[in-house]
Design a protein around this motif. Sequence first.
Motif, mmCIF file in Angstrom:
data_model
loop_
_atom_site.group_PDB
_atom_site.id
_atom_site.type_symbol
_atom_site.label_atom_id
_atom_site.label_comp_id
_atom_site.label_asym_id
_atom_site.label_seq_id
_atom_site.Cartn_x
_atom_site.Cartn_y
_atom_site.Cartn_z
ATOM 1 N N PHE A 192 36.927 -17.863 -77.023
ATOM 2 C CA PHE A 192 35.799 -17.833 -76.096
ATOM 3 C C PHE A 192 36.260 -17.763 -74.642
ATOM 4 C CE2 PHE A 192 34.550 -20.372 -79.831
ATOM 5 C CZ PHE A 192 33.609 -19.496 -80.358
ATOM 6 N N PRO A 242 34.343 -13.145 -76.845
ATOM 7 C CA PRO A 242 33.035 -13.802 -76.950
ATOM 8 C C PRO A 242 32.813 -14.727 -75.750
ATOM 9 C CG PRO A 242 34.004 -13.653 -79.112
ATOM 10 C CD PRO A 242 35.052 -13.158 -78.143
ATOM 11 N N LYS A 245 37.898 -28.611 -82.463
ATOM 12 C CA LYS A 245 38.260 -27.545 -83.397
ATOM 13 C C LYS A 245 37.227 -26.421 -83.480
ATOM 14 C CE LYS A 245 40.938 -30.772 -86.276
ATOM 15 N NZ LYS A 245 42.173 -30.637 -85.496
ATOM 16 N N GLY A 246 36.489 -26.256 -82.413
ATOM 17 C CA GLY A 246 35.563 -25.124 -82.346
ATOM 18 C C GLY A 246 36.258 -23.885 -81.823
ATOM 19 N N MET A 279 35.522 -26.266 -88.336
ATOM 20 C CA MET A 279 34.359 -26.083 -87.473
ATOM 21 C C MET A 279 34.285 -24.636 -86.971
ATOM 22 S SD MET A 279 32.152 -26.617 -85.489
ATOM 23 C CE MET A 279 31.675 -28.023 -84.678
ATOM 24 N N LEU A 280 35.387 -24.169 -86.281
ATOM 25 C CA LEU A 280 35.451 -22.724 -85.998
ATOM 26 C C LEU A 280 35.563 -22.018 -87.336
ATOM 27 C CD1 LEU A 280 35.930 -20.294 -83.983
ATOM 28 C CD2 LEU A 280 38.367 -20.709 -84.317
ATOM 29 N N GLN A 295 36.148 -15.566 -86.291
ATOM 30 C CA GLN A 295 36.564 -15.309 -84.915
ATOM 31 C C GLN A 295 35.718 -16.006 -83.873
ATOM 32 O OE1 GLN A 295 39.120 -13.508 -83.427
ATOM 33 N NE2 GLN A 295 39.902 -13.789 -85.487
ATOM 34 N N GLN A 296 34.404 -16.063 -84.095
ATOM 35 C CA GLN A 296 33.517 -16.446 -83.002
ATOM 36 C C GLN A 296 32.303 -17.255 -83.470
ATOM 37 O OE1 GLN A 296 33.190 -11.965 -82.626
ATOM 38 N NE2 GLN A 296 31.184 -12.476 -81.785
ATOM 39 N N SER A 297 32.469 -17.957 -84.583
ATOM 40 C CA SER A 297 31.327 -18.724 -85.115
ATOM 41 C C SER A 297 31.691 -20.182 -85.368
ATOM 42 C CB SER A 297 30.834 -18.092 -86.422
ATOM 43 O OG SER A 297 30.434 -16.765 -86.211
ATOM 44 N N TRP A 298 30.677 -20.991 -85.414
ATOM 45 C CA TRP A 298 30.834 -22.410 -85.725
ATOM 46 C C TRP A 298 29.957 -22.772 -86.924
ATOM 47 C CZ3 TRP A 298 29.156 -22.809 -80.055
ATOM 48 C CH2 TRP A 298 30.256 -22.619 -79.208
ATOM 49 N N MET A 317 24.986 -24.684 -78.263
ATOM 50 C CA MET A 317 25.796 -25.712 -77.605
ATOM 51 C C MET A 317 25.263 -27.114 -77.903
ATOM 52 S SD MET A 317 28.314 -24.204 -76.159
ATOM 53 C CE MET A 317 28.917 -25.826 -75.731
ATOM 54 N N TYR A 339 26.280 -27.984 -81.320
ATOM 55 C CA TYR A 339 27.732 -28.207 -81.294
ATOM 56 C C TYR A 339 28.060 -29.614 -80.781
ATOM 57 C CZ TYR A 339 32.663 -27.229 -80.862
ATOM 58 O OH TYR A 339 34.025 -27.261 -81.025
ATOM 59 N N ILE A 376 28.712 -16.910 -81.329
ATOM 60 C CA ILE A 376 28.695 -16.597 -79.896
ATOM 61 C C ILE A 376 29.088 -15.127 -79.722
ATOM 62 C CG2 ILE A 376 29.758 -17.169 -77.651
ATOM 63 C CD1 ILE A 376 27.887 -19.363 -78.915
ATOM 64 N N GLY A 377 28.262 -14.384 -79.000
ATOM 65 C CA GLY A 377 28.461 -12.938 -78.902
ATOM 66 C C GLY A 377 29.459 -12.494 -77.844
ATOM 67 N N ARG A 378 29.930 -11.270 -78.040
ATOM 68 C CA ARG A 378 30.711 -10.583 -77.014
ATOM 69 C C ARG A 378 29.751 -9.779 -76.132
ATOM 70 N NH1 ARG A 378 34.541 -6.479 -79.743
ATOM 71 N NH2 ARG A 378 32.633 -5.979 -80.879
ATOM 72 N N ILE A 379 30.225 -9.382 -74.968
ATOM 73 C CA ILE A 379 29.399 -8.532 -74.104
ATOM 74 C C ILE A 379 29.607 -7.072 -74.492
ATOM 75 C CG2 ILE A 379 28.974 -7.785 -71.735
ATOM 76 C CD1 ILE A 379 29.710 -10.658 -70.866
ATOM 77 N N ILE A 391 24.382 -9.105 -74.302
ATOM 78 C CA ILE A 391 25.005 -10.115 -75.153
ATOM 79 C C ILE A 391 23.969 -10.663 -76.125
ATOM 80 C CG2 ILE A 391 24.519 -12.119 -73.676
ATOM 81 C CD1 ILE A 391 27.519 -12.940 -74.220
ATOM 82 N N HIS A 428 23.490 -14.162 -78.912
ATOM 83 C CA HIS A 428 24.013 -15.343 -79.593
ATOM 84 C C HIS A 428 23.081 -15.667 -80.765
ATOM 85 C CE1 HIS A 428 26.645 -15.785 -76.193
ATOM 86 N NE2 HIS A 428 25.668 -16.063 -75.360
#
Lengths: 338, 338
Positions: free
Chosen positions: A78, A101, A126-127, B1-2, B5-8, B118, B121, B186-189, B325, B327
Motif C-alpha cells: 500500500f 494500491p 500483518k495487514g 490478515m493480508l 496482494q491488496q486485500s484484508w 479502515m 481493520y 484496497i484499489g490501485r489508481i 480508484i 475500494h
Amino acid sequence: MLIGQQSWIFETKPVIRSTATIGGPFEAKGRLTDEFDLLHDNLWMGQDSYEKAQTVLIEQACETAIQKGGLKKEQIQFMLSGDLVNQLTPSTFAGRSLKIPYLGLFGACSTSMEGLAMAAYLVHTKGANHVVAVASSHNAATEKQFRYPTEYGGQKPPTSQWTVTAAGAAVVSNEGNGPRVTSATIGRIIDMGLSDPFNMGAAMAPAAVDTLEAHFRDTKTSPEDYDLIVSGDLGEIGLAIAKELCEQKGIKLKENQFKDCGLMIYREGQPVLAGASGPGCSAVVTYGHLLNRMKQGELNRILVIATGALLSPLSFQQKESIPCIAHAVSIEAAEVRV
Amino acid sequence: MLIGQQSWIFETKPVIRSTATIGGPFEAKGRLTDEFDLLHDNLWMGQDSYEKAQTVLIEQACETAIQKGGLKKEQIQFMLSGDLVNQLTPSTFAGRSLKIPYLGLFGACSTSMEGLAMAAYLVHTKGANHVVAVASSHNAATEKQFRYPTEYGGQKPPTSQWTVTAAGAAVVSNEGNGPRVTSATIGRIIDMGLSDPFNMGAAMAPAAVDTLEAHFRDTKTSPEDYDLIVSGDLGEIGLAIAKELCEQKGIKLKENQFKDCGLMIYREGQPVLAGASGPGCSAVVTYGHLLNRMKQGELNRILVIATGALLSPLSFQQKESIPCIAHAVSIEAAEVRV
C-alpha cells in the motif's frame, strides 16, 4: 494494541527500512542540504505546472525509498499519501504512475505522521509486509492555492510560515534494519478560536500539546522517555506557545528537548519569517535529518508530533476559526532494546 | 490478515453495530425515503453556507449512529471521515464539534468504503473498540466547487451524474449485533485516458473492475459468493461499461447481480441524468437500504465497491485525464455463519 483512549502500541516495532527525501532549490540552500537524496535546482522539476512538479517529488521520493530498501514496487502492498493541494492532486497522480494500491489521507501538515502511524499500524497487524508512506508540499503550488500568486509579491506578517518544497517517503516493513516505530497517538481536532491564517503556529500549538498530553497519558510515558520531542511545524511563535502550554499543564521538558522541524530545515537568514511548514517539511526533516541522527547514535528515542491547520480558503472566507490537529509517532533507534 | 496482494480478511468479522443516514430535500423525494433516519426539507440545514450545511449532515449522521448503537461519543476511539470539499472542510468542522480523535481520508466517492475498510481493520486488529466511519456530500457545495454556481443554470450532458446531499455513518464495533464486515480490497489508481468530467462513470468503470478482479483473486472468491455486488457510483453509463469489462475478463455475473448505488437512490423521473454520485450516495444506500435488506433476510452476502474519480478542477484545467480508484468491502448478514 489500543492503549488508553487514542494511542496504539506496536509491540513488533515495525522497521523504517528505508526513506527518501527530495527537495527544491530553496531547500538546497538550507541547513540540511546533505540530508536530501536529491535536490532540484528549479521549482518546475521539468514540468509545466507546480502541481505536476509536486507529483514528480512524490514519485521520486517513493521510487528512491523503495529502491534503497532493496524492494520492487510490486512488493509494496500500500501507498499512503497526502498533500495540501485540493483533492490531493499531486498524490493521486503519483499513485497513478506508481500503480501501488493507494489510500489517500488528509490532515494538512499532520499528514506526514498520519501516514507513518497508519503504515506502522498496517505492518504491525500483518495487514501488509511493506507500506510506503509519503507526504509532500510545494511552495508555489501552495501559495497559489491558499494565498496569492507568488508573482504578486504580497507582503506577509512575521508570524507567517514558509511552505517547504519537498517530499519525504518511508518504507515501513516487517523485516529489515532501521529505526523502529514503537507507538502512535491520533489527535482530536482542537480549535481555540484563532482565525489568522498568517499565524498558524499559534493556532496549532494547543493541538500539539493536546496530543502530547494524550500520548503520555495513554502510553504511560513522560518526556524523560524521549531524547527529543519534535513538532512539525509550529514555527517560532507556535513552539514558544506550545512550551508555555506544556509548563501550564505540568509537562516537564528538559532544556532543548522540544524542537520544531520548521526551525531546522532552513539556515539563519533565509527569509522564512516564523519558520517552515507543509507536510513535506516534517516528512523530510524526520526521514532525513532525525533518522540519520538516530543511525549515528546521537538520538535513541524521539517523538514526532506533526501538526495540521485544517482550514481552507473557503472556511477563512466564511469567517471560521482554524481547527487544528496533531498526530504523534514514537521512533527508536535500531539498536535500542527494552 | 493480508490476503493476496491488496486485500484484508477480517476473521473476527467486526460488527456494523449501528448506522445513520441523513439526507436532503431532493433525497426526500427519492426511492429510499423510508430508509433515512432524517431528511432535511431544505439544502441549508439552518446554516448560512452549503459547506456548513454539510457539516451538520456529518454531525447528525455520527451522533445518530452512535446513539442508535447505545454508545456515547467518549466511547468511540476514532472518527474516519472524508468528503469532496477542498481540504475536507465539512469533515474537519464536524470533527471539531464531535471531539473524537480524527483521521481524515480522501478518495472522492470511494471514501465511503475507504472509511469502512479502515474502521473494520482497526476494530479487527484491536486498535479500537468502536470506530465511526462517515462519508458525505452536498449537491450545492459540490456544484459550486467543481462546476458552476447552481444559479447559473448550466446545462449538462446526459452522461453526467447528480451529487447526492447526504451523510451516512457506521459504527463498527468489536461487540454488538448487526451485519459483519468480512474482508476488504484496497484499489490501485487506474486511468484509461478519459478526461470528460461530465462522464465520470465511464472513467471509473475500469477501476471498479480492477478492484473486483483483485478482490476475487486475493480472497479466492467469485461472484457466486455474493447475493449482490454493488458499485457506488458508476451510474448507467459506467455500470454498463463495467458489466462489459467483467464479461471480457471472464467474471461471470448472474442476471441482476451487479447494481449501482447511483441508480437506487432516486425515483424514475427525478432529473439526475446518468444517476447519482458523491461519497454520501454509496454511504447512505449501503448503510440504509442494503443493510436493511440484510437485516430483513433478503440479502446474505454483499460486496460494495465504492468508486472515486480523483480529478480536480485544476487537473482538468491542466488537461489531465481522470485517475480513478475503487475500494471494495464485503459484508455478511448477522446470522450467516460459515
